[in-house]
Design an enzyme around this catalytic site. Sequence first.
Site, PDB file in Angstrom:
ATOM      1  N   TRP A 126       0.740  -1.116   0.010  1.00 29.12           N
ATOM      2  CA  TRP A 126       0.060  -0.016  -0.031  1.00 29.12           C
ATOM      3  C   TRP A 126       0.985   1.241   0.076  1.00 29.12           C
ATOM      4  O   TRP A 126       0.227   2.423  -0.265  1.00 29.12           O
ATOM      5  CB  TRP A 126      -1.025  -0.026   1.309  1.00 29.12           C
ATOM      6  CG  TRP A 126      -0.186  -0.444   2.450  1.00 29.12           C
ATOM      7  CD1 TRP A 126       0.005  -1.583   3.124  1.00 29.12           C
ATOM      8  CD2 TRP A 126       0.726   0.466   3.181  1.00 29.12           C
ATOM      9  NE1 TRP A 126       0.799  -1.405   4.157  1.00 29.12           N
ATOM     10  CE2 TRP A 126       1.476  -0.483   4.345  1.00 29.12           C
ATOM     11  CE3 TRP A 126       1.156   1.739   3.202  1.00 29.12           C
ATOM     12  CZ2 TRP A 126       2.470   0.180   5.235  1.00 29.12           C
ATOM     13  CZ3 TRP A 126       2.146   2.214   4.104  1.00 29.12           C
ATOM     14  CH2 TRP A 126       2.689   1.551   5.206  1.00 29.12           C
ATOM     15  N   LYS A 129      -2.808  -8.628  -6.905  1.00 35.18           N
ATOM     16  CA  LYS A 129      -3.318  -8.953  -5.829  1.00 35.18           C
ATOM     17  C   LYS A 129      -2.637  -7.824  -4.929  1.00 35.18           C
ATOM     18  O   LYS A 129      -1.533  -7.793  -4.403  1.00 35.18           O
ATOM     19  CB  LYS A 129      -3.406 -10.347  -4.982  1.00 35.18           C
ATOM     20  CG  LYS A 129      -3.825 -10.300  -3.626  1.00 35.18           C
ATOM     21  CD  LYS A 129      -2.820 -10.311  -2.500  1.00 35.18           C
ATOM     22  CE  LYS A 129      -3.257 -10.170  -1.151  1.00 35.18           C
ATOM     23  NZ  LYS A 129      -3.958  -8.792  -0.937  1.00 35.18           N
ATOM     24  N   GLU A 189      10.811  -8.045  -3.493  1.00 37.63           N
ATOM     25  CA  GLU A 189      11.297  -6.466  -3.194  1.00 37.63           C
ATOM     26  C   GLU A 189      10.628  -6.597  -1.441  1.00 37.63           C
ATOM     27  O   GLU A 189       9.734  -6.448  -1.433  1.00 37.63           O
ATOM     28  CB  GLU A 189      10.837  -5.534  -3.796  1.00 37.63           C
ATOM     29  CG  GLU A 189      11.043  -5.667  -5.262  1.00 37.63           C
ATOM     30  CD  GLU A 189      12.528  -5.069  -5.484  1.00 37.63           C
ATOM     31  OE1 GLU A 189      13.335  -4.743  -4.516  1.00 37.63           O
ATOM     32  OE2 GLU A 189      13.044  -5.319  -6.665  1.00 37.63           O
ATOM     33  N   CYS A 208      10.353   1.330   1.978  1.00 44.17           N
ATOM     34  CA  CYS A 208      11.369   0.250   1.946  1.00 44.17           C
ATOM     35  C   CYS A 208      12.736   0.651   2.213  1.00 44.17           C
ATOM     36  O   CYS A 208      13.577   0.379   2.937  1.00 44.17           O
ATOM     37  CB  CYS A 208      11.337  -0.801   0.903  1.00 44.17           C
ATOM     38  SG  CYS A 208      11.297  -0.102  -0.668  1.00 44.17           S
TER      39      CYS A 208
HETATM   40  P1  NAP Z   1       2.864  -7.015   3.781  1.00 48.43           P
HETATM   41  O1  NAP Z   1       2.153  -7.095   4.860  1.00 48.43           O
HETATM   42  O2  NAP Z   1       3.943  -7.787   3.483  1.00 48.43           O
HETATM   43  O3  NAP Z   1       1.665  -6.521   2.595  1.00 48.43           O
HETATM   44  C1  NAP Z   1       2.170  -6.523   1.195  1.00 48.43           C
HETATM   45  C2  NAP Z   1       1.332  -7.493   0.408  1.00 48.43           C
HETATM   46  O4  NAP Z   1       1.627  -8.815   0.685  1.00 48.43           O
HETATM   47  C3  NAP Z   1       0.093  -7.058   0.445  1.00 48.43           C
HETATM   48  O5  NAP Z   1      -0.618  -7.169  -0.646  1.00 48.43           O
HETATM   49  C4  NAP Z   1      -0.502  -8.268   1.477  1.00 48.43           C
HETATM   50  O6  NAP Z   1      -1.798  -8.567   1.362  1.00 48.43           O
HETATM   51  C5  NAP Z   1       0.102  -9.421   1.086  1.00 48.43           C
HETATM   52  N1  NAP Z   1       0.507 -10.478   1.716  1.00 48.43           N
HETATM   53  C6  NAP Z   1       0.543 -10.284   3.212  1.00 48.43           C
HETATM   54  N2  NAP Z   1       0.871 -11.522   3.815  1.00 48.43           N
HETATM   55  C7  NAP Z   1       0.927 -12.432   2.740  1.00 48.43           C
HETATM   56  C8  NAP Z   1       1.262 -13.756   2.747  1.00 48.43           C
HETATM   57  N3  NAP Z   1       1.556 -14.633   3.628  1.00 48.43           N
HETATM   58  N4  NAP Z   1       1.276 -14.417   1.288  1.00 48.43           N
HETATM   59  C9  NAP Z   1       1.011 -13.603   0.337  1.00 48.43           C
HETATM   60  N5  NAP Z   1       0.960 -12.260   0.309  1.00 48.43           N
HETATM   61  C10 NAP Z   1       0.791 -11.602   1.504  1.00 48.43           C
HETATM   62  O7  NAP Z   1       3.689  -5.537   3.837  1.00 48.43           O
HETATM   63  P2  NAP Z   1       3.238  -4.239   4.332  1.00 48.43           P
HETATM   64  O8  NAP Z   1       3.329  -4.113   5.548  1.00 48.43           O
HETATM   65  O9  NAP Z   1       1.663  -4.091   3.567  1.00 48.43           O
HETATM   66  O10 NAP Z   1       4.321  -3.166   3.493  1.00 48.43           O
HETATM   67  C11 NAP Z   1       5.375  -2.739   4.163  1.00 48.43           C
HETATM   68  C12 NAP Z   1       6.529  -3.674   3.840  1.00 48.43           C
HETATM   69  O11 NAP Z   1       6.913  -3.684   2.444  1.00 48.43           O
HETATM   70  C13 NAP Z   1       7.731  -3.107   4.575  1.00 48.43           C
HETATM   71  O12 NAP Z   1       8.516  -4.277   5.021  1.00 48.43           O
HETATM   72  C14 NAP Z   1       8.438  -2.320   3.397  1.00 48.43           C
HETATM   73  O13 NAP Z   1       9.937  -2.314   3.604  1.00 48.43           O
HETATM   74  C15 NAP Z   1       8.239  -3.358   2.140  1.00 48.43           C
HETATM   75  N6  NAP Z   1       8.622  -2.735   0.960  1.00 48.43           N
HETATM   76  C16 NAP Z   1       9.433  -3.216   0.078  1.00 48.43           C
HETATM   77  C17 NAP Z   1       9.651  -2.567  -1.063  1.00 48.43           C
HETATM   78  C18 NAP Z   1      10.659  -2.739  -1.979  1.00 48.43           C
HETATM   79  O14 NAP Z   1      10.582  -2.490  -3.041  1.00 48.43           O
HETATM   80  N7  NAP Z   1      11.859  -3.475  -1.453  1.00 48.43           N
HETATM   81  C19 NAP Z   1       8.837  -1.341  -1.631  1.00 48.43           C
HETATM   82  C20 NAP Z   1       7.743  -1.087  -0.708  1.00 48.43           C
HETATM   83  C21 NAP Z   1       7.637  -1.768   0.483  1.00 48.43           C
HETATM   84  P3  NAP Z   1      -2.808  -8.013   2.621  1.00 48.43           P
HETATM   85  O15 NAP Z   1      -2.718  -6.703   2.378  1.00 48.43           O
HETATM   86  O16 NAP Z   1      -3.997  -8.631   2.129  1.00 48.43           O
HETATM   87  O17 NAP Z   1      -2.141  -8.470   3.781  1.00 48.43           O
END
Ligand code: NAP
Length: 456
Positions: free
Chosen positions: A130, A154, A228, A262
């Site tokens: 998000w 998704k 990522e 991130c």
């Molecule tokens: P998140 O909870 O991992 O959610 C990211 C996506 O993964 C959402 O669509 C989420 O869906 C889905 N998801 C969650 N658990 C899952 C599972 N067990 N299996 C498959 N999909 C799953 O992360 P967030 O809290 O939204 O985002 C923050 C994280 O993203 C931070 O760690 C940040 O550093 C990282 N990030 C990395 C980058 C990069 O390019 N390296 C860029 C931006 C953010 P739901 O919303 O339905 O749970």
Amino acid sequence: MAIQTINPYNNKEVKSFEEFSAETVEQKIAQADQTYQVWKSVPVKERSVLLMTVASILRKRKEELAKLITLEMGKLIAQSEAEIDMCASVYEYYAQNAATFLEDKPIEVKDGKAFVRYTPIGIILAVEPWNYPFNQVARVAAPNIMAGNVIMVKHASNVPQCAQAIEEIFRQAGAKEGIYTNLFLSSPKIAKIAEDSRIVGMSLTGSEKAGSSLAEAAGKNLKKSVLELGGSDPFIVLEDADLDKAVQNAVKGRFGNMGQACTSSKRIIVVEEIADKFLEKFKEKLTGLKIGDPMERDTQVGPLSSEEAAKKIEEQVNETVKAGAKVVLGGKRIAREGAFFEPTILTDIKPGMVAYHEEIFGPVASFYKVKDEKEAIALANDSTFGLGGSVFSQNIDRAIEVASQIETGMIFINEHAASRPDLPFGGTKRSGYGRELSELGIEEFVNKKLIRISDK
Ligand code: NAP
């Protein structure tokens, strides 16, 4: 997790959505597959017309789309508008450069001829976060659609209206149904979809936990994946740095998007010779900022993306402070409705403390004073993450030498980390694998097919 818009400015529910049924998902995969069979042979020039149209719609509808971002995840409105511009430039970049990137690559051989031809592979499933709800999607959608693949996304459950808007923009741009598909799905369903043989590649941007779960599903089904994930980027300031420039970059690098990037400069590491001066200026710039509605242009501190996010940060800060760290600025929730947290600076952080090891995904800078360059590098590398980082020094050769010793996928000299369409983006260690953006981003999900011609 329910699929719903909750405005983090006041924590009120705005709209909720039903998850797709298994039949709907099947019908959408079938449609995507059918479209892929045609799209894979569409000339690159024609594909680029579609993406240029998408970019132009994004620019035309910027104000309305930016408001959607701000409504759903609380980003300051000017930053939401900047995201839409950035997103449009990602589509334009691949529309303009993909033909060159996808050209046959000749291989020098002693006899006959050989070359590598890039061919599409099928449906790519992208799981997106998000924090940059339009731009993160563009980073996967643009290169893959140009390469002749089709995309199913998704998106995070808290940005459903952004998710729908992206699909609608593709439709408005004239994309055939199935080139870009939004999937309203809960995360546990991903593992099941991964079993479908029509889905050939999977990409996830998000947390380590989500990444590991997607990689497990991809691995089990022998599918290529790109991850990522999170980061705890070091921001190193050496004694010969331009101090004001470094402070300015630290403020933007750590507190842009309310610290929810991130590649935010999460660990500010300054050599002792200038550390106190740096900290004083850093704190000064973060004091007295205007807190308020992210839709208002003069607001400087808006909410985090959700109440849960604010609570998680409060917990991480409290635990770190309980273990002995000091709060130089902020340190608590802002006493008002909504998902607010004060811009915070922590010092005296030691190994074993939460802030030393974990990613803090919000407006909290971990400040470290170190003896010298050597100690700065050692501290920077004492992390399970390896995404990005910065080095500040006016001696560029020295900065490059330091950069080469840091274990991350990206290092920015004399600027905070940021993504650009023409620069590869990605990490090492537990920050994931694979690359997005640039020429490298289009190479992830293509068949690099060898074609060999014998002259015998
Ligand atoms: P998140 O909870 O991992 O959610 C990211 C996506 O993964 C959402 O669509 C989420 O869906 C889905 N998801 C969650 N658990 C899952 C599972 N067990 N299996 C498959 N999909 C799953 O992360 P967030 O809290 O939204 O985002 C923050 C994280 O993203 C931070 O760690 C940040 O550093 C990282 N990030 C990395 C980058 C990069 O390019 N390296 C860029 C931006 C953010 P739901 O919303 O339905 O749970």
